[in-house]
Design an enzyme around this catalytic site. Structure first.
Site, PDB file in Angstrom:
ATOM      1  N   VAL A  82       0.843  -1.196   0.000  1.00 38.47           N
ATOM      2  CA  VAL A  82       0.000   0.000   0.000  1.00 38.47           C
ATOM      3  C   VAL A  82       0.879   1.247   0.000  1.00 38.47           C
ATOM      4  O   VAL A  82       1.781   1.380   0.828  1.00 38.47           O
ATOM      5  CB  VAL A  82      -0.935   0.015   1.223  1.00 38.47           C
ATOM      6  CG1 VAL A  82      -1.783   1.286   1.238  1.00 38.47           C
ATOM      7  CG2 VAL A  82      -1.817  -1.231   1.240  1.00 38.47           C
ATOM      8  N   SER A  83       0.628   2.149  -0.927  1.00 38.11           N
ATOM      9  CA  SER A  83       1.383   3.406  -0.974  1.00 38.11           C
ATOM     10  C   SER A  83       0.577   4.473  -1.704  1.00 38.11           C
ATOM     11  O   SER A  83      -0.281   4.160  -2.529  1.00 38.11           O
ATOM     12  CB  SER A  83       2.734   3.218  -1.681  1.00 38.11           C
ATOM     13  OG  SER A  83       2.560   3.097  -3.098  1.00 38.11           O
ATOM     14  N   VAL A  84       0.890   5.725  -1.367  1.00 42.68           N
ATOM     15  CA  VAL A  84       0.358   6.884  -2.094  1.00 42.68           C
ATOM     16  C   VAL A  84       1.524   7.823  -2.366  1.00 42.68           C
ATOM     17  O   VAL A  84       2.332   8.097  -1.472  1.00 42.68           O
ATOM     18  CB  VAL A  84      -0.739   7.617  -1.291  1.00 42.68           C
ATOM     19  CG1 VAL A  84      -1.204   8.858  -2.032  1.00 42.68           C
ATOM     20  CG2 VAL A  84      -1.920   6.688  -1.012  1.00 42.68           C
ATOM     21  N   ARG A  90      -3.677  13.592   0.783  1.00 40.86           N
ATOM     22  CA  ARG A  90      -4.868  14.350   1.197  1.00 40.86           C
ATOM     23  C   ARG A  90      -5.863  14.555   0.054  1.00 40.86           C
ATOM     24  O   ARG A  90      -6.544  15.571  -0.019  1.00 40.86           O
ATOM     25  CB  ARG A  90      -4.470  15.699   1.829  1.00 40.86           C
ATOM     26  CG  ARG A  90      -3.752  15.530   3.171  1.00 40.86           C
ATOM     27  CD  ARG A  90      -3.262  16.835   3.711  1.00 40.86           C
ATOM     28  NE  ARG A  90      -2.185  17.393   2.889  1.00 40.86           N
ATOM     29  CZ  ARG A  90      -0.906  17.010   2.979  1.00 40.86           C
ATOM     30  NH1 ARG A  90      -0.539  16.089   3.865  1.00 40.86           N
ATOM     31  NH2 ARG A  90       0.015  17.556   2.208  1.00 40.86           N
ATOM     32  N   LEU A  94      -5.951   6.938  -0.556  1.00 43.76           N
ATOM     33  CA  LEU A  94      -5.842   5.773   0.327  1.00 43.76           C
ATOM     34  C   LEU A  94      -7.227   5.279   0.723  1.00 43.76           C
ATOM     35  O   LEU A  94      -7.511   4.075   0.680  1.00 43.76           O
ATOM     36  CB  LEU A  94      -5.022   6.119   1.564  1.00 43.76           C
ATOM     37  CG  LEU A  94      -4.875   4.993   2.592  1.00 43.76           C
ATOM     38  CD1 LEU A  94      -4.204   3.776   1.973  1.00 43.76           C
ATOM     39  CD2 LEU A  94      -4.099   5.466   3.818  1.00 43.76           C
ATOM     40  N   THR A  95      -8.103   6.187   1.095  1.00 45.46           N
ATOM     41  CA  THR A  95      -9.458   5.792   1.491  1.00 45.46           C
ATOM     42  C   THR A  95     -10.179   5.086   0.358  1.00 45.46           C
ATOM     43  O   THR A  95     -10.856   4.064   0.566  1.00 45.46           O
ATOM     44  CB  THR A  95     -10.257   7.024   1.942  1.00 45.46           C
ATOM     45  OG1 THR A  95      -9.611   7.613   3.083  1.00 45.46           O
ATOM     46  CG2 THR A  95     -11.683   6.649   2.308  1.00 45.46           C
ATOM     47  N   TYR A 123      -4.045   2.497  10.052  1.00 48.18           N
ATOM     48  CA  TYR A 123      -5.132   1.626   9.604  1.00 48.18           C
ATOM     49  C   TYR A 123      -6.290   1.470  10.579  1.00 48.18           C
ATOM     50  O   TYR A 123      -7.288   0.848  10.235  1.00 48.18           O
ATOM     51  CB  TYR A 123      -4.543   0.252   9.242  1.00 48.18           C
ATOM     52  CG  TYR A 123      -3.676   0.345   8.007  1.00 48.18           C
ATOM     53  CD1 TYR A 123      -4.248   0.376   6.743  1.00 48.18           C
ATOM     54  CD2 TYR A 123      -2.293   0.447   8.107  1.00 48.18           C
ATOM     55  CE1 TYR A 123      -3.465   0.495   5.605  1.00 48.18           C
ATOM     56  CE2 TYR A 123      -1.504   0.564   6.979  1.00 48.18           C
ATOM     57  CZ  TYR A 123      -2.090   0.590   5.721  1.00 48.18           C
ATOM     58  OH  TYR A 123      -1.316   0.712   4.608  1.00 48.18           O
ATOM     59  N   PHE A 409       4.696  -9.723   4.877  1.00 45.73           N
ATOM     60  CA  PHE A 409       4.251  -9.996   3.503  1.00 45.73           C
ATOM     61  C   PHE A 409       3.946  -8.696   2.774  1.00 45.73           C
ATOM     62  O   PHE A 409       3.788  -7.661   3.343  1.00 45.73           O
ATOM     63  CB  PHE A 409       3.012 -10.908   3.500  1.00 45.73           C
ATOM     64  CG  PHE A 409       1.865 -10.444   4.350  1.00 45.73           C
ATOM     65  CD1 PHE A 409       0.947  -9.528   3.880  1.00 45.73           C
ATOM     66  CD2 PHE A 409       1.710 -10.932   5.641  1.00 45.73           C
ATOM     67  CE1 PHE A 409      -0.115  -9.110   4.659  1.00 45.73           C
ATOM     68  CE2 PHE A 409       0.643 -10.521   6.437  1.00 45.73           C
ATOM     69  CZ  PHE A 409      -0.263  -9.597   5.953  1.00 45.73           C
TER      70      PHE A 409
END
Length: 409
Positions: A82-84, A90, A94-95, A123, A409
């Protein structure tokens, strides 16, 4: 904003993974590590966010099977990668990925989602609770001694090539999975992860080594480790870096630890990930010289609440109505009756009065049996609405052993 969220195409993997590397500092991984994750990536379960042809967000999932209290091994989505992009913060990226991902997990029939967090503060707002912890040790083996159980001397130890020994080690690992909640049954290809050993990441340590514990020709345990030589004016002070250790009985377990303590030219043993109730804490002569530290491990989220709570057993009989809040996955909200014992459980919607009030995050934290609902109530995160309901549910959810995730993982 003109970003597009969609399932990853195989031809886009390099750009997608490159965004992930950039988000984690921009240092390219070793070719063999990158190749492993390329092979393990489930493209059909991976999401990318694209802006004018550039990847600016990533999220993936692995199709895992997770050990739960009672010994069952159940489907779980392993959220990963997971990355932005720093240029696109903002903006709700991610949401949007988390919402799409959990919807997909539900559609696929998996009752649980799990992850390991680069930053644990991220999270909780998506309903994940910290369900396991991991313990790190830095043991002064020059001053700490082991007291080993009867039968330890009857275990034969043999040095083996880590790659050549994978099949035997995996057979031991597979037998350990149902014993401890939080462990993952390894799917094809995942046996490569424990023996991944890029030279660029050794930082002066030896190549990975492996010692097998045997009895009557059967492999009953293993340890994989490296040794980092070091010297000063007083002599050798090398460090044993334990990666993983599993054994089928106390004697084999103790024999492996004794081997690690006795390695020549070393005076310290370090390990970054052991269960918090690891029996080694009861073998050592001085736990203070083991520099024990604990941190978060696996974050757990019930995706289909009723189905998730029915996958596990409960330490004592429980019959409690839960009032659950879950604004991110509203299909879980409302009142649920959890009724179960050591043989099994049912969890169904009910119109009966609520007896405990909590969010799905607290249920995720308590799900694997390592976090007490009573402790969460002490923090104000669980409210008792019927006297006695908290003690009943808290005792039922707890397990005999601490849950633990042995690898990331």
């Amino acid at each position: 904003m003109t970003t597009e969220l969609r399932v990853l195409r195989q031809t886009e993997w390099d750009a997608w993974y490159g965004q992930l590397e950039l988000a984690f500092g921009g240092i390219p991984e070793a070719p063999e590590e990158r190749s492993l994750w390329n092979d393990l990536t489930e493209t059909e379960r991976s999401l990318g966010v694209w802006d004018d042809g550039a990847c600016v967000g990533t999220a993936g999932a692995f199709s895992f099977r997770l050990a739960v209290p009672g010994g069952s091994v159940v489907p779980a989505a392993g959220v990963t990668m997971v990355s932005v992009a720093s240029t696109h913060r903002r903006r709700g990226i991610l949401t949007s990925m988390m919402r799409r991902q959990l919807s997909d997990v539900r559609s696929g029939g998996e009752p649980l989602a799990v992850l390991t967090a680069s930053e644990p503060a991220i999270y909780g707002r998506f309903g994940y609770g910290i369900g396991t912890q991991q313990m790190s040790l830095d043991i002064d083996t020059a001053r700490v001694r082991l007291t080993v159980p009867e039968g330890t001397d009857g275990v034969r130890l043999r040095i083996s090539d880590p790659v050549a020994a994978v099949e035997r080690c995996e057979a031991v690992y597979a037998r350990r999975v149902p014993v401890r909640p939080g462990m993952l049954a390894r799917r094809p290809g995942w046996a490569r992860l424990p023996v991944l050993d890029p030279e660029s990441e050794r930082a002066g340590a030896s190549p990975l080594q492996c010692v097998l514990a045997e009895r009557d020709g059967e492999t009953v345990g293993y340890a994989r480790y490296a040794v980092k030589p070091d010297w000063d004016a007083e002599g050798p002070k090398g460090i044993v870096q334990l990666r993983d250790l599993e054994a089928l009985d106390p004697a084999a377990y103790a024999a492996l630890w004794r081997h690690l303590f006795d390695l020549d030219l070393t005076s310290r043993l370090t390990t970054r990930n052991r269960p918090v109730d690891d029996p080694v804490l009861h073998l050592v002569s001085d736990v203070r010289r083991c520099s024990v530290r604990v941190r978060d491990g696996l974050h757990v989220r019930p995706v289909e609440l009723g189905a998730a709570l029915e996958t596990r057993t409960y330490a004592r009989p429980v019959d409690v109505v839960l009032d659950v809040s879950d604004p991110f996955c509203p299909w879980n909200e409302g009142r649920w009756r959890i009724s179960g014992d050591a043989k099994g459980a049912s969890c169904e919607r009910t119109g009966d009065p609520a007896e405990l009030a909590l969010s799905v995050r607290e249920l995720g934290a308590a799900f694997l049996g390592g976090v007490s609902l009573g402790a969460l109530a002490g923090a104000g995160r669980v409210r008792e609405l019927r006297q006695g309901a908290l003690a009943e549910a808290s005792g039922a959810f707890l397990g005999d052993v601490a849950p633990w995730l042995p690898h990331g993982f």
